[in-house]
Scaffold this active site. Structure first.
Site, short mmCIF file in Angstrom:
data_model
loop_
_atom_site.label_atom_id
_atom_site.label_comp_id
_atom_site.label_asym_id
_atom_site.label_seq_id
_atom_site.Cartn_x
_atom_site.Cartn_y
_atom_site.Cartn_z
N GLY A 46 12.49 22.04 -47.88
CA GLY A 46 11.74 22.69 -46.80
C GLY A 46 11.29 21.58 -45.87
CG ASN A 50 11.89 17.99 -47.24
OD1 ASN A 50 11.60 18.25 -48.40
ND2 ASN A 50 13.01 18.41 -46.67
CD GLU A 146 13.13 24.86 -42.54
OE1 GLU A 146 14.34 24.57 -42.59
OE2 GLU A 146 12.30 24.41 -43.35
CB THR A 222 16.39 11.78 -35.03
OG1 THR A 222 16.57 13.18 -35.20
CG2 THR A 222 14.90 11.46 -35.14
N GLY A 227 20.63 5.99 -34.44
CA GLY A 227 19.23 5.63 -34.27
C GLY A 227 18.40 6.69 -33.58
N GLY A 254 15.94 13.34 -41.30
CA GLY A 254 15.11 13.67 -40.14
C GLY A 254 13.67 13.92 -40.55
CG ASP A 255 12.77 17.11 -43.01
OD1 ASP A 255 12.64 17.53 -41.84
OD2 ASP A 255 13.41 17.74 -43.88
#
Ligand code: RIB
Length: 309
Positions: A46, A50, A146, A222, A227, A254-255
């Protein structure tokens, strides 16, 4: 209202929890095809959870506002968040199944994710606003897509009234409700989400500057192995390379970036230092399988934080 117990600031995550069901495979199946996978791993995920875990590993005090189901996954999720020292007093158990995320990871570490939000849809405006109101020493509020946008928008509005900065990771990509975008200070999509939000644009400098102007937010995109691109306050784009690593599983990278970035801001780092912290944590996470299990340890995070400070 309670005070923060962390000298490194306090982060409120308004977001999701999921159980990740991860299949590792040489290649993903075509329509109608069955392929034999290499390995299966179940774990905690999730995007909200995260990011909460990453921020806590970096040293921030973390409260999460969210909703789990009234099933064993919900109980396991609460225990897992608690094991990282995250305050779960605003994670509500609601009727129905917890969120799950079937994930396919290919040999080169790329992932494909389906989320089935389940209980995450049960987070209400009142729950989110109550969480903001309960925290006296709030440093940053972060959200994703989400859980219902209305709940995140209400939390951001409440944070804005108190002068607390807000960070939105618009994932999975969806049209942003004006109330949510209007309360967002920092927008952090990945390149796929940027393209969806910006009408199909690629993240070249002109498109980045134009989109930041359009949204009225600070913008960080991102770019996976390429990078991160930052639109600076003066409207100039700066690009920061990713660390050179051999990716095993990019799920949750990404999290890791967003969680570490907000923890950096909460700890009082300037944006460049917080960004370097995010890049290093995300880079290390792709070298290991799983989502939260791939994140650097608390000890390693403290080393990275010291190096970035
Ligand atoms: O960003 C990765 C996460 O997306 C996974 O943990 C999955 O649960 C989905 O929320």
């Amino acid at each position: 209202m309670v005070g923060s117990d962390s000298a490194a600031g306090h982060v409120l995550v308004v977001g999701s929890t999921m159980i990740d069901l991860v299949a590792y495979t040489q290649r993903v199946p075509e329509a109608g095809e069955t392929v034999v996978g290499d390995r299966f791993q179940m774990g905690f995920g999730g995007k909200g959870a995260n990011q909460a875990v990453m921020a806590s590993l970096v040293g921030a005090g973390v409260t999460m506002a969210g909703a789990v189901g009234d099933d064993s996954y919900g109980q396991m999720t609460l225990q897992n968040l608690g094991s990282f020292g995250i305050d779960t007093g605003h994670v509500h158990a609601v009727p129905g199944p917890s969120g799950v995320a079937p994930i396919w990871v290919e040999q080169d570490g790329t992932n494909r994710i389906i989320i089935v939000p389940g209980a995450n849809e049960g987070l209400t405006v009142a729950m989110a606003v109550e969480a903001v109101g309960s925290l006296a020493d709030l440093s940053v509020v972060v959200g994703q897509l989400e859980v219902p946008q209305a709940a995140t928008a209400a939390a951001f509005a409440e944070a804005g009234r108190r002068g607390v900065p807000t960070v939105l990771n618009p994932a999975p990509a969806a049209a942003l409700e004006p109330e949510l975008l209007g309360g967002t200070d920092w927008l952090i999509p990945n390149e796929v989400e940027f393209s969806v939000l910006a009408g199909g644009a690629q993240p070249d400098d002109d498109a980045l500057v134009a989109y930041a102007e359009h949204t009225g937010t600070r913008l960080l995109v991102t770019l996976g192995g390429d990078g991160v691109a930052l639109v600076e306050a003066e409207g100039k784009v700066s690009r920061f390379p990713a660390d050179l690593v051999e990716p095993v599983d990019t799920t949750g990278a990404g999290d890791a970036f967003v969680g570490a970035f907000v923890a950096g801001l909460a700890a009082g780092l300037d944006e460049m230092s917080a960004l370097r912290l995010g890049i290093t944590c995300a880079g290390e996470s792709v070298t290991r399988p799983g989502t939260q299990t791939s994140f650097p340890s608390g000890e390693r995070c403290r080393e990275i934080l010291a190096a970035c400070s």
